[in-house]
Design an enzyme around this catalytic site. Structure first.
Site, PDB file in Angstrom:
ATOM      1  N   ASN A 383      -8.458  -0.294   4.568  1.00 44.81           N
ATOM      2  CA  ASN A 383      -8.219   0.107   5.952  1.00 44.81           C
ATOM      3  C   ASN A 383      -7.133   1.170   6.036  1.00 44.81           C
ATOM      4  O   ASN A 383      -7.417   2.323   6.331  1.00 44.81           O
ATOM      5  CB  ASN A 383      -7.856  -1.108   6.805  1.00 44.81           C
ATOM      6  CG  ASN A 383      -8.016  -0.832   8.297  1.00 44.81           C
ATOM      7  OD1 ASN A 383      -7.648   0.219   8.797  1.00 44.81           O
ATOM      8  ND2 ASN A 383      -8.584  -1.779   9.006  1.00 44.81           N
ATOM      9  N   ASP A 384      -5.891   0.801   5.775  1.00 49.22           N
ATOM     10  CA  ASP A 384      -4.784   1.740   5.957  1.00 49.22           C
ATOM     11  C   ASP A 384      -4.918   2.974   5.070  1.00 49.22           C
ATOM     12  O   ASP A 384      -4.520   4.067   5.474  1.00 49.22           O
ATOM     13  CB  ASP A 384      -3.458   1.042   5.671  1.00 49.22           C
ATOM     14  CG  ASP A 384      -3.158  -0.075   6.662  1.00 49.22           C
ATOM     15  OD1 ASP A 384      -3.611   0.046   7.821  1.00 49.22           O
ATOM     16  OD2 ASP A 384      -2.508  -1.058   6.291  1.00 49.22           O
ATOM     17  N   VAL A 385      -5.476   2.818   3.876  1.00 49.32           N
ATOM     18  CA  VAL A 385      -5.546   3.952   2.942  1.00 49.32           C
ATOM     19  C   VAL A 385      -6.605   4.966   3.339  1.00 49.32           C
ATOM     20  O   VAL A 385      -6.726   6.022   2.706  1.00 49.32           O
ATOM     21  CB  VAL A 385      -5.806   3.457   1.496  1.00 49.32           C
ATOM     22  CG1 VAL A 385      -4.656   2.614   1.009  1.00 49.32           C
ATOM     23  CG2 VAL A 385      -7.126   2.712   1.390  1.00 49.32           C
ATOM     24  N   ALA A 424      -0.776  -2.498   7.976  1.00 47.95           N
ATOM     25  CA  ALA A 424       0.201  -1.767   8.774  1.00 47.95           C
ATOM     26  C   ALA A 424       0.178  -2.193  10.233  1.00 47.95           C
ATOM     27  O   ALA A 424       1.072  -1.840  11.000  1.00 47.95           O
ATOM     28  CB  ALA A 424      -0.047  -0.273   8.675  1.00 47.95           C
TER      29      ALA A 424
END
Length: 457
Positions: A383-385, A424
């Site tokens: 997700n965040d990456v 995050a």
């Protein structure tokens, strides 16, 4: 004095540690490097029994037996998703052990002891205690024994500053008048510093702090090795301290942030915040058959593995899908973000378990130019990456973090259990893009259905 033959054996063990670290730098040599390092450690531990007249041998052997049993059980039972927690625990134990050894050495030191030896002992006590307490907090955060969000309270910076000053003062007193009570006081202040250092850290920043604390432990072991006159501890600690420092800087760079902002960013609202609330915004979802058609008729596919893949233990099914697509002439690669899966190398090890050819694992810098020429990107548990907010939203906690340019592909498929944000704690706008299709469900079950649908095409 240590006999010459024992010094030569210790030197060979130190060389073994260096060779082990070199071997761990590549996947093809990692297994051999690990075995070399383990063998050197066993020899180094056994050496004192061969040339020293040791006291309390039964207690020492009992401690070794208990430690070995815990290590074996840990290696067998810890899941891949729990590796960061295990690293934190082992690292904390190392720092705590170094601090305890230094405290015991203080009992035999006096005014005649060289000042540098006393300074190294004080450093070992203080920093070893910081590493122990800090590692315990990182373990609790990752294991969800406490909130993964930053813990900040009024006066925390002041308390941290006072504790830091107290540690310096006590360390100076230990050098001037070495005594166990002063050492214990220094250790207690170090424990407080370790807790206060890690409490404000949240979300995806925690693994970076683990690496930093690992460097702290290495430095304490090296300082302890100097005090004890043990070349193996000196070399091993220096290797751990140096590699941990480099790894911390590399991870911080991969997150697009400085180490200072990672440690103290929460005090001004700049830390990653941990899991947030699931969004109720509309998205386009599909079934396994829809995704199978998109993949089966594509020419270029990139797979982005993430922490959710590790949680579901779905790497073997994913490899089968990739192999099937490759048999049909589809070019497929895995895009590996430096901190995907919470720690560097996490995805590499996970996919290696499924015997994925290393040539298919492509690092972020090499794969990013390929996304604009890609028909379908299959995101499994990441997700965040892949969140474009890292490029477009200055207020986002991940702003500035280098990401995989998934949003440049023609079509994106996300395998997600729910709409809950990543570590995050912020929404990923790519999920709501018209080019994105979401396949909801457990990754292992979804991939199994997708594999069946591909075979039915």
């Amino acid at each position: 004095m240590t006999p010459t033959w024992a010094q030569l054996v210790y030197l060979a063990c130190a060389v073994g540690f260096i060779l082990a670290l070199k071997g761990l730098a590549g996947p093809r040599t990692a297994r051999a490097g690990n075995l070399i390092g383990a063998g050197a450690a066993v020899v180094a531990v056994a050496m004192p029994f061969l040339y020293l007249d040791l006291d309390h041998v039964p207690l020492i052997l009992a401690a070794i037996a208990v430690g070995s049993l815990v290590g074996v059980l840990g290696a067998q039972r810890v899941q891949m998703t729990q590796m960061p927690q295990m690293v934190a625990l082992f690292n904390g134990v190392g720092g705590g052990a170094a601090a305890l050894v230094a405290l015991m050495e203080l009992e035999h030191m006096g005014a005649a002891t060289p000042g540098f030896d006393l300074a190294a002992t004080g450093f070992t006590v203080a920093v070893g205690a910081v590493s122990f307490a800090g590692s315990a907090i990182t373990f609790a955060k990752l294991q969800e024994l406490m909130t993964s969000r930053p813990v900040v309270f009024p006066g925390l910076p002041v308390l941290f500053g006072l504790a830091l000053v107290a540690a310096v003062v006590l360390a100076v007193l230990v050098v001037r008048d070495p005594s166990v009570p002063l050492g214990v006081a220094l250790a207690l202040v170090g424990l407080l510093l370790g807790v206060l250092l890690v409490l404000p850290v949240g979300g995806a920043d925690v693994p970076i702090v683990i690496s930093l604390l690992n460097a702290f432990t290495g430095l304490t072991v090296a300082a302890g090795g100097y005090v004890l006159g043990n070349v193996v501890l000196l070399v091993a600690g220096t290797l751990v301290g140096a590699s941990g420092t480099f790894l911390t800087l590399l991870m911080a760079r991969a997150m697009g942030r400085s180490v200072t902002s990672i440690l103290f960013g929460a005090l001004r609202g700049g830390s990653t915040l941990g899991a947030g609330v699931a969004s109720d915004r509309p998205v386009r979802s599909g079934g396994p058959e829809d995704v199978a058609i998109a993949l089966g008729y594509a020419e270029r596919v990139i797979v982005v593995p993430g922490y959710g893949l590790a949680v579901a233990q779905a790497q073997h099914t994913l490899r089968e899908i990739v192999d099937l697509l490759a048999e049909r002439g589809v070019r497929v690669d895995y895009a590996i973000h430096p901190v995907a899966g919470r720690m560097p190398g996490h995805m590499n090890v996970l996919l290696a378990e499924a015997q994925v050819p290393y040539e298919q694992l492509v690092e972020m810098g090499d794969i990013n130019p390929e996304f604009r020429h890609t028909d379908v990107v299959l995101v499994v548990g990441a997700n965040d990456v892949v969140n474009p907010a890292a490029r477009t939203t200055p207020s986002a906690p991940i702003y500035g973090m280098p990401i995989l340019d998934v949003d440049q592909a023609r079509q994106v498929v996300f395998l997600k259990r729910s709409m809950r944000p990543g570590f995050a704690g912020i929404d990923n706008e790519l999920l709501f893009d018209p080019r994105t299709t979401l396949l909801f469900g457990d990754a292992k079950e979804s991939l199994a259905k997708l594999l069946a649908a591909l075979k039915a095409l």
